[in-house]
Enzyme design. Structure first.
Site, PDB file in Angstrom:
ATOM      1  N   SER A 105      -0.409  -4.383   0.795  1.00 40.38           N
ATOM      2  CA  SER A 105       0.636  -5.230   0.228  1.00 40.38           C
ATOM      3  C   SER A 105       1.264  -4.525  -0.960  1.00 40.38           C
ATOM      4  O   SER A 105       0.615  -3.699  -1.612  1.00 40.38           O
ATOM      5  CB  SER A 105       0.044  -6.559  -0.244  1.00 40.38           C
ATOM      6  OG  SER A 105       0.985  -7.256  -1.031  1.00 40.38           O
ATOM      7  N   TYR A 124      -6.008 -10.595  -5.598  1.00 41.14           N
ATOM      8  CA  TYR A 124      -5.408 -10.144  -4.343  1.00 41.14           C
ATOM      9  C   TYR A 124      -4.905  -8.708  -4.498  1.00 41.14           C
ATOM     10  O   TYR A 124      -5.144  -7.846  -3.652  1.00 41.14           O
ATOM     11  CB  TYR A 124      -4.247 -11.087  -3.984  1.00 41.14           C
ATOM     12  CG  TYR A 124      -3.540 -10.781  -2.685  1.00 41.14           C
ATOM     13  CD1 TYR A 124      -4.165 -11.009  -1.470  1.00 41.14           C
ATOM     14  CD2 TYR A 124      -2.234 -10.290  -2.683  1.00 41.14           C
ATOM     15  CE1 TYR A 124      -3.504 -10.745  -0.279  1.00 41.14           C
ATOM     16  CE2 TYR A 124      -1.570 -10.023  -1.499  1.00 41.14           C
ATOM     17  CZ  TYR A 124      -2.212 -10.250  -0.298  1.00 41.14           C
ATOM     18  OH  TYR A 124      -1.550  -9.992   0.872  1.00 41.14           O
TER      19      TYR A 124
END
Lengths: 245, 434
Positions: free
Chosen positions: A138, A151
């Protein structure tokens, strides 16, 4: 005919990617936790043109179960042209700050399990001397930000791991593709207000298939995240710590 | 407020919470207030809106379940678009049994509005080709409904405007085709009599018939138009045009409507004279034949920020000729005009739903830029004409019909009411029944 393994196959991006491979007639092996949804998706992919769709249930945090499922995939397909590791969650950052248990569980789901799966599959690709190992990281992994750094740190681990794996596997003709999506409108991001930067799972899926076809290394999807993240990575810490991101 | 909560006419505006449904096995989410299923938002008025409540956005129920290329039986989730079905089945020699003028509708929406197409006189409505559907209610119950099983629930749900529960999946009988091409003819006609003569002469031998009429011209030009009749072409037609590849898009909403009396008259006159001969032969790909406007993305934006209103009515056969003339005269005299006036004769194939709109007679569909009270007053006048003749107005396209006329057009509404899910409602339903 292409042979494709997808881990986290019920995620929106993975399902959109599987449809593109199905339309090409690919043989698919789908892996995810929810068996009912896997069955539905497998039926859909058969109608869309996949020659054969196999599936197996797996909780990625059950590390001991990995070897068996990977064995099943190779047994069913014979060899694998593309594996896409697409599973993940979007942790609640506030909860990760108040509970060590939640933080480590989320890290395990988003990083440890991915590292374990890639490690287990690497020798098989080495033996084949061909194939693509694609992994969804990501843009959040490019720099830790206060709004979701658990995250972000998990995705940073995945990106760094994939970078090293790419060097190792390049010697035997296996390509490692790191995919860095920006904001994607999926069930995982249901709670967010959507703006101009948001992409559809279909757009990301087309990028993934293109990247796998062409032997790309790292892809920002959509492309405009490359310059955005270039800037974000280069903001000096003394400024970065004062801004809200 | 998400854009997905709008209707295609962009009028009226509604404020509602949107919940996306992606798992057909899950129970319905519990919501405060009322809920309404919402497909791809191609209904024009307020039948797909639920102001102050929740929309259950069902587009993510987009999986195929089974397709048998031998029999043409397709089972799929209710959020699958007609465009996705065509992409799958046309290369395998199958086609939708009935399709409206856009392929961007969901299967669930097509059932809930019991949509019709240019082949109504042959095939009836879409609901006639639904072999079965699954209905999920807010109490957690699931029913597989078909003309044989739970026929009462089937009749309520087909054309039921989404009010009887969420349609999760459906099984449809497709129709065979030899390829993606259509062959047919285009006829220019001078007046409404010309339309009725052509329609009469064509309905036996042509599966698809429809006419465009000029609603901006008065006097001698009143009711002139262009009649198209076509069939699916054989496997090897004389030419094989491809589908148009470039998709145009209206990039933003202009501050005012681009459709005004001046542009309307110019467009209508040009369109009528586009074809030089009074009869032309055509072989074309199915896309421009069925979906001319789908080639232009977001075309509804041309009407500006106030949006537009569609009006589609049907009048019984005995009154078709005189009623259509009165309607067209009233519209032309009002100066409101309509950019897209579509005229067709429905056949006498019975519609399966309690609230289905199609019934024998002539149907006229028009769209008007929303110019507030003037437009509403004109539509009220049209309602008087239609109601007097024993006709009806199409709920899927409506944003304003008075409740008294709805009840007059759809007398079955009272026997339909007990089938409404107690947690479900819509802006439309509240407007016409409360």
């Amino acid at each position: 005919m292409q042979k494709v393994v997808i881990i986290g196959a019920t995620s929106a991006i993975a399902e959109a990617t599987a449809r593109l491979y199905a339309a090409r007639g690919a043989q698919l092996f789908l892996i995810a936790r929810n068996a009912t949804r896997l069955t539905d998706i497998a039926a859909d992919l058969r109608v869309r043109g996949s020659q054969e769709v196999f599936h197996a249930s797996l909780d990625v945090n059950d590390l001991d179960a990995h070897a068996h499922v990977i064995e099943q995939a190779w047994a069913a397909l014979g060899s694998v042209d593309v594996v896409l590791v697409a599973h993940g969650t979007l942790p609640d950052q506030a909860q990760c700050e108040s509970s060590v248990e939640v933080a480590l569980k989320e890290f395990s789901t988003n990083a440890t399990s991915t590292i374990a799966l890639l490690t287990s599959m690497a020798p098989r690709f080495e033996a084949q001397r061909s194939g693509v190992m694609a992994v969804i990281s990501s843009v959040a992994g490019d720099r830790g930000r206060q709004s979701n750094y658990l995250y972000g740190s998990a995705k940073a681990a995945v990106s760094a791991f994939a970078s090293g794996l790419r060097q190792r596997m390049a010697k035997v003709g296996v390509n490692v593709l790191t995919i860095k999506p920006g904001f994607v409108d999926t069930p995982m991001t249901r709670e967010f207000k959507k703006g101009a930067l948001w992409a559809k799972p279909d757009d990301i899926a087309r990028g993934i298939v293109r990247g796998a076809d062409r032997g790309r290394n790292v892809m920002y999807l959509p492309f405009f995240w490359l310059p955005i993240m270039l800037i974000i990575r280069h903001i000096p810490e003394f400024i970065f710590k004062r801004i809200k991101l | 407020m998400s854009k997905t909560g709008q209707s295609w006419g962009r009028y009226p505006q509604a404020d509602q919470t949107i919940i996306s449904i992606s798992d057909r096995h899950a129970a319905l989410p519990s919501v405060a207030g009322s809920a309404l299923p919402h497909g791809n938002g191609r209904s024009y008025g307020d039948s797909c809106l639920n102001d102050g409540g929740t929309l259950l956005h069902a587009r993510a129920l987009d999986r195929f379940i089974a397709f048998d290329p031998q029999t043409g039986v397709l089972e799929c989730e209710a959020g699958v678009l007609f465009s996705e079905i065509l992409d799958l089945v046309v290369p395998q020699g199958w086609f939708l049994p009935v399709t409206p003028g856009t392929k961007f509708v969901t299967v669930g929406g097509a059932i809930a509005n019991d949509v019709h197409g240019k082949n109504h006189h042959k095939a009836g409505t879409f609901g006639r080709h639904v072999l079965s559907l699954e209905l999920l209610r807010s109490d957690g119950s699931r029913r597989t409904c078909s003309p044989e099983h739970h026929p009462d629930w089937f009749a309520a749900t087909v054309g039921g405007l989404g009010l009887t529960g969420l349609i999760t999946k459906a099984t449809i009988q497709l129709r065979r085709v030899a390829g993606p091409w259509m062959s047919g003819e285009v006829h220019r006609f001078k007046d409404l009599d010309g339309f009725f003569r052509l329609s009469q002469a064509s309905d036996r031998d042509y599966e698809y018939t429809v006419a465009w009429i000029d609603c901006a011209s008065e006097g001698n030009a009143l009711g002139r138009g262009i009649f198209t009749r076509a069939n699916h072409a054989p496997a090897h037609p004389d030419s094989r045009p491809t589908a148009p590849s470039r998709r145009l898009r209206v990039p933003f909403t202009p501050p005012i409507s681009l459709i005004n009396p001046l542009s309307l008259r110019a467009f209508n006159t040009l369109y009528y004279h586009r074809q030089r001969e009074s009869v032309g032969h055509l072989t074309m790909h199915y896309e421009p034949h069925f979906y001319p406007l789908d080639g232009i993305g977001d075309w509804n934006r041309i009407y500006g920020p106030r949006g537009f209103m569609q009006y589609q009515c049907v009048v019984p056969p005995t009154r078709s000729a005189d009623c259509m003339e009165t309607l067209v005269k009233t519209i032309a005299a009002s100066g409101e005009g309509s950019f897209l006036a579509v005229l067709k004769q429905f056949g006498d194939v019975p519609s399966p739903g309690l609230l289905s709109f199609p019934r024998p007679g002539a149907t006229l569909a028009l769209d008007f830029p929303n110019r507030g009270p003037r437009t509403l007053a004109l539509l009220d006048r049209l309602d008087d004409i239609v109601a007097n003749a024993g006709g009806a107005v199409y709920p899927a396209k409506d944003a304003r019909m008075p409740g008294k006329y709805f009840k007059h057009y759809f007398p079955a509404w009272e026997s339909f009411s007990p089938y409404i899910d107690p947690k479900f409602s819509s802006s439309f339903w509240r407007r016409v029944t409360e």
